[in-house]
Design a protein around this motif. Structure first.
Motif, short mmCIF file in Angstrom:
data_model
loop_
_atom_site.label_atom_id
_atom_site.label_comp_id
_atom_site.label_asym_id
_atom_site.label_seq_id
_atom_site.Cartn_x
_atom_site.Cartn_y
_atom_site.Cartn_z
N MET A 1 -80.31 -21.18 -63.34
CA MET A 1 -80.96 -21.57 -64.57
C MET A 1 -81.89 -20.45 -65.04
N ASP A 2 -82.20 -20.44 -66.31
CA ASP A 2 -83.05 -19.42 -66.91
C ASP A 2 -84.38 -20.02 -67.35
N VAL A 3 -85.43 -19.25 -67.16
CA VAL A 3 -86.74 -19.59 -67.74
C VAL A 3 -87.21 -18.39 -68.55
N TRP A 4 -87.42 -18.63 -69.83
CA TRP A 4 -87.90 -17.59 -70.75
C TRP A 4 -89.41 -17.73 -70.93
N LEU A 5 -90.12 -16.62 -70.77
CA LEU A 5 -91.55 -16.58 -71.06
C LEU A 5 -91.73 -15.97 -72.44
N ILE A 6 -92.46 -16.67 -73.30
CA ILE A 6 -92.59 -16.28 -74.71
C ILE A 6 -94.07 -16.09 -75.05
N PRO A 7 -94.51 -14.87 -75.34
CA PRO A 7 -95.89 -14.68 -75.79
C PRO A 7 -96.07 -15.25 -77.18
N LEU A 8 -97.18 -15.93 -77.40
CA LEU A 8 -97.39 -16.62 -78.68
C LEU A 8 -98.33 -15.87 -79.61
N ASP A 9 -98.52 -14.58 -79.34
CA ASP A 9 -99.33 -13.73 -80.23
C ASP A 9 -98.53 -12.50 -80.63
N PRO A 10 -97.32 -12.68 -81.20
CA PRO A 10 -96.46 -11.54 -81.51
C PRO A 10 -96.97 -10.76 -82.71
N PRO A 11 -96.40 -9.57 -82.96
CA PRO A 11 -96.76 -8.80 -84.17
C PRO A 11 -96.43 -9.60 -85.44
N THR A 12 -97.11 -9.27 -86.52
CA THR A 12 -96.93 -9.99 -87.78
C THR A 12 -95.47 -9.99 -88.22
N GLU A 13 -94.79 -8.88 -88.09
CA GLU A 13 -93.39 -8.80 -88.52
C GLU A 13 -92.52 -9.79 -87.77
N THR A 14 -92.71 -9.87 -86.46
CA THR A 14 -91.94 -10.81 -85.65
C THR A 14 -92.27 -12.25 -86.03
N LEU A 15 -93.55 -12.52 -86.27
CA LEU A 15 -93.97 -13.87 -86.65
C LEU A 15 -93.32 -14.28 -87.97
N ALA A 214 -83.41 -32.04 -61.89
CA ALA A 214 -83.02 -33.31 -61.29
C ALA A 214 -81.93 -33.06 -60.25
N GLY A 215 -81.98 -33.81 -59.14
CA GLY A 215 -80.97 -33.67 -58.10
C GLY A 215 -81.47 -32.84 -56.94
N THR A 216 -80.57 -32.60 -55.99
CA THR A 216 -80.95 -31.92 -54.75
C THR A 216 -80.23 -30.60 -54.53
N ALA A 217 -79.33 -30.21 -55.43
CA ALA A 217 -78.60 -28.95 -55.25
C ALA A 217 -79.54 -27.78 -55.51
N PRO A 218 -79.60 -26.81 -54.59
CA PRO A 218 -80.47 -25.64 -54.78
C PRO A 218 -80.09 -24.87 -56.03
N PHE A 219 -81.05 -24.10 -56.55
CA PHE A 219 -80.79 -23.31 -57.74
C PHE A 219 -81.58 -22.01 -57.68
N GLU A 220 -81.22 -21.10 -58.54
CA GLU A 220 -81.93 -19.82 -58.65
C GLU A 220 -82.48 -19.71 -60.06
N VAL A 221 -83.71 -19.25 -60.15
CA VAL A 221 -84.34 -19.06 -61.44
C VAL A 221 -84.21 -17.61 -61.86
N VAL A 222 -83.67 -17.39 -63.05
CA VAL A 222 -83.65 -16.06 -63.65
C VAL A 222 -84.71 -16.06 -64.74
N ARG A 223 -85.77 -15.31 -64.51
CA ARG A 223 -86.85 -15.25 -65.49
C ARG A 223 -86.53 -14.17 -66.52
N ARG A 224 -86.66 -14.55 -67.78
CA ARG A 224 -86.39 -13.63 -68.87
C ARG A 224 -87.62 -13.58 -69.78
N ASP A 225 -88.04 -12.38 -70.13
CA ASP A 225 -89.24 -12.21 -70.95
C ASP A 225 -88.84 -11.90 -72.40
N TRP A 226 -89.41 -12.63 -73.33
CA TRP A 226 -89.08 -12.43 -74.75
C TRP A 226 -90.34 -12.19 -75.56
N PRO A 227 -90.37 -11.17 -76.42
CA PRO A 227 -89.46 -10.02 -76.37
C PRO A 227 -89.99 -9.01 -75.37
#
Length: 259
Positions: A1-15, A214-227
């Motif tokens: 599974m993936d978890v994306w971290l998103i900064p909430l103070d981006p540059p004006t253009e991105t906003l 949910a459930g008991t099957a193991p998983f791996e976290v892929v952390r992705r940083d945006w942007p």
């Protein structure tokens, strides 16, 4: 599974690019917010989510639609090809969890000065309340309380239930290890039944975060940083574009966390 971290103070253009992507309901919510900082954070989070999910779904970001679950949990309309998602935000950081098929919950909390001992005694099981109270400094007690809180809320969000139903959920992990840094969580009478697997996330200083499946099957976290434009970042999805016609103004930073 993936978890994306998103900064909430981006540059004006991105906003501004994020704002173009919002649907009618999201724009209405932005206009209803009195605090400009909250408007910026909401716009950044929900615009980024649309760009991210467009990569998985193969549809334009502006066409993604949402519906509400039984207790108001947002879900992708039309089933989302089996994609399960969950969002959490606190301060200037948001976390988006993306899973295939399995229900997922994520929670991120900015460390804030609270009476951790009193709150733990009021809401947590006795053993967890004692664990928080036994911290030798206020900082340690706060860290322990916040860590347990994020685990509980991640499970609550994976279940689609209300927070009050999960505060008594035992999540300290003692005697319930599932290997690779995971915590196997099962409810007791009066709490969410589970089972869930919970993993603490690597997030910036000043925050704590956890994700639950949910459930008991193991998983791996892929952390992705945006942007995140960096040497180890993978390219943006082929053909991914903003409404202005330019390519998504970010590479897709990837960091694998073995939970």
């Amino acid at each position: 599974m993936d978890v994306w971290l998103i900064p909430l103070d981006p540059p004006t253009e991105t906003l501004e690019e994020c704002a173009v992507l919002l649907d009618t309901d999201e724009r209405r919510r932005v206009l209803s917010m009195l605090d400009p900082r909250n408007r910026r954070r909401f716009t950044a989070a929900h615009g980024a989510i649309r760009v991210i999910l467009s990569r998985y779904l193969g549809v334009p970001a502006g066409l993604i639609r949402w519906r509400r679950g039984e207790h108001g949990k947002p879900e992708l309309a039309g089933g989302g090809h089996g994609l399960r998602v969950n969002l959490s935000h606190s301060g200037d950081l948001a976390a988006l969890a993306v899973s295939r098929r399995r229900a997922v919950g994520v929670d991120v909390q900015r460390l804030a000065p609270v009476d951790a001992t009193a709150l733990a005694a009021r809401y947590f099981p006795e053993t967890e309340a004692k664990f928080v109270a036994s911290g030798t400094t206020a900082a340690t007690r706060l860290l322990r309380f916040t860590r347990l809180w994020t685990r509980k809320e991640a499970c609550v969000k994976a279940s689609g239930a209300r927070l009050a139903e999960g505060l008594g959920l035992p999540v300290d992990g003692r005697g319930r290890g599932a290997g690779r840094g995971m915590i196997a969580v099962r409810g007791t009478e009066g709490t969410l039944p589970g089972p869930y697997l919970v993993c603490d996330l690597d997030v910036p200083n000043g925050y704590r975060a956890s994700v639950a499946l949910a459930g008991t099957a193991p998983f791996e976290v892929v952390r992705r940083d945006w942007p995140d434009v960096g040497a180890d970042a993978t390219p943006a999805p082929t053909g991914a574009r903003w409404p202005s016609g330019g390519r998504v103004p970010a590479a897709w930073g990837v960091r694998t966390t073995a939970c």
